[in-house]
Design an enzyme around this catalytic site. Structure first.
Site, mmCIF file in Angstrom:
data_model
loop_
_atom_site.group_PDB
_atom_site.id
_atom_site.type_symbol
_atom_site.label_atom_id
_atom_site.label_comp_id
_atom_site.label_asym_id
_atom_site.label_seq_id
_atom_site.Cartn_x
_atom_site.Cartn_y
_atom_site.Cartn_z
ATOM 1 N N LYS A 13 29.492 43.238 40.850
ATOM 2 C CA LYS A 13 30.047 44.299 41.684
ATOM 3 C C LYS A 13 29.935 45.657 40.983
ATOM 4 C CE LYS A 13 33.320 41.162 43.909
ATOM 5 N NZ LYS A 13 34.748 40.874 44.145
ATOM 6 N N TYR A 53 31.089 40.065 54.015
ATOM 7 C CA TYR A 53 32.515 39.754 53.916
ATOM 8 C C TYR A 53 33.168 39.517 55.284
ATOM 9 C CZ TYR A 53 32.489 40.987 48.957
ATOM 10 O OH TYR A 53 32.242 41.027 47.601
ATOM 11 N N PHE A 61 43.093 43.949 53.112
ATOM 12 C CA PHE A 61 42.324 44.604 52.048
ATOM 13 C C PHE A 61 40.846 44.788 52.396
ATOM 14 C CE2 PHE A 61 42.438 40.035 51.097
ATOM 15 C CZ PHE A 61 41.085 39.733 50.984
ATOM 16 N N ARG A 89 31.114 29.134 39.883
ATOM 17 C CA ARG A 89 32.496 29.552 40.102
ATOM 18 C C ARG A 89 33.336 29.334 38.830
ATOM 19 N NH1 ARG A 89 33.934 32.349 44.723
ATOM 20 N NH2 ARG A 89 35.917 31.285 44.727
ATOM 21 N N THR A 95 39.551 34.157 41.037
ATOM 22 C CA THR A 95 39.386 35.441 41.723
ATOM 23 C C THR A 95 40.312 36.496 41.123
ATOM 24 O OG1 THR A 95 38.738 34.312 43.748
ATOM 25 C CG2 THR A 95 39.463 36.583 43.973
ATOM 26 N N ARG A 106 35.440 36.628 34.364
ATOM 27 C CA ARG A 106 36.587 37.448 34.770
ATOM 28 C C ARG A 106 37.690 37.426 33.713
ATOM 29 N NH1 ARG A 106 36.137 34.978 40.705
ATOM 30 N NH2 ARG A 106 34.767 36.539 41.669
ATOM 31 N N ASN A 116 37.197 42.756 39.999
ATOM 32 C CA ASN A 116 37.018 41.477 39.305
ATOM 33 C C ASN A 116 35.567 41.173 38.931
ATOM 34 O OD1 ASN A 116 36.026 40.698 41.789
ATOM 35 N ND2 ASN A 116 37.510 39.064 42.112
ATOM 36 N N HIS A 119 31.008 38.527 42.320
ATOM 37 C CA HIS A 119 31.188 37.655 43.490
ATOM 38 C C HIS A 119 30.334 36.421 43.254
ATOM 39 C CE1 HIS A 119 31.144 36.123 47.597
ATOM 40 N NE2 HIS A 119 29.854 35.920 47.390
ATOM 41 N N GLU A 130 24.453 33.546 52.131
ATOM 42 C CA GLU A 130 24.464 34.768 51.331
ATOM 43 C C GLU A 130 23.081 35.073 50.758
ATOM 44 O OE1 GLU A 130 29.178 34.531 50.068
ATOM 45 O OE2 GLU A 130 27.670 33.923 48.606
#
Length: 153
Positions: A13, A53, A61, A89, A95, A106, A116, A119, A130
């Protein structure tokens, strides 16, 4: 791709890109034995991010998330390997970075859930969606890693 391998979508990100974390994050996936099959630095449109998203569009949010994701470039990647989605993950961590274990991306690089760093696809089905959203088929390379025999039985 062999029968026991899958692909996952990972995006660094804007906070991760701005903080110079592309190299360290790539290293985490390479060190785990995954193969990078697509990567690009991109500034997606608002519509592209809203599509990405869409499952979060009813969340309070959502607008802030899209605005934040528009704030700088994103490093979009496709990684390939055995159980890539689940393991990806695990490498990322929870998250909420405060719930992420040290040693995860993270856990080591983030503090706020809204910043964070990465993704990661949460299922094989979503990974396929995706990847198709972020990359054309010709951008996802098919190649054999010479080290795969040293990573996989």
């Amino acid at each position: 791709m062999s029968a026991n391998e899958e692909q996952t979508f990972i995006a660094i990100k804007p906070d991760g890109v701005q903080r110079g974390l592309i190299g360290p994050i790539i290293s985490r996936f390479e060190n785990r034995g995954f193969k990078l099959v697509a990567m690009k630095l991109t500034s997606p449109s608002q519509q592209h991010l809203e599509t990405h998203y869409a499952d979060l569009s009813t969340k309070p949010f959502f607008k802030g998330l899209v605005s934040y994701m528009l704030s700088g470039p994103i490093c979009a990647m496709v990684w390939e390997g055995k159980d890539a989605v689940k393991t990806g993950r695990v490498l990322l961590g929870a998250t909420n970075p405060l719930a992420s274990a040290p040693g995860t991306i993270r856990g080591d690089f983030a503090i706020d859930v809204g910043r964070n760093v990465c993704h990661g696809s949460d299922s094989v089905e979503n990974a396929k969606k995706e990847i198709a959203l972020w990359f054309s088929p010709s951008e996802v390379l098919k190649w054999k890693s010479t080290q795969s025999a040293w990573v996989y039985e």
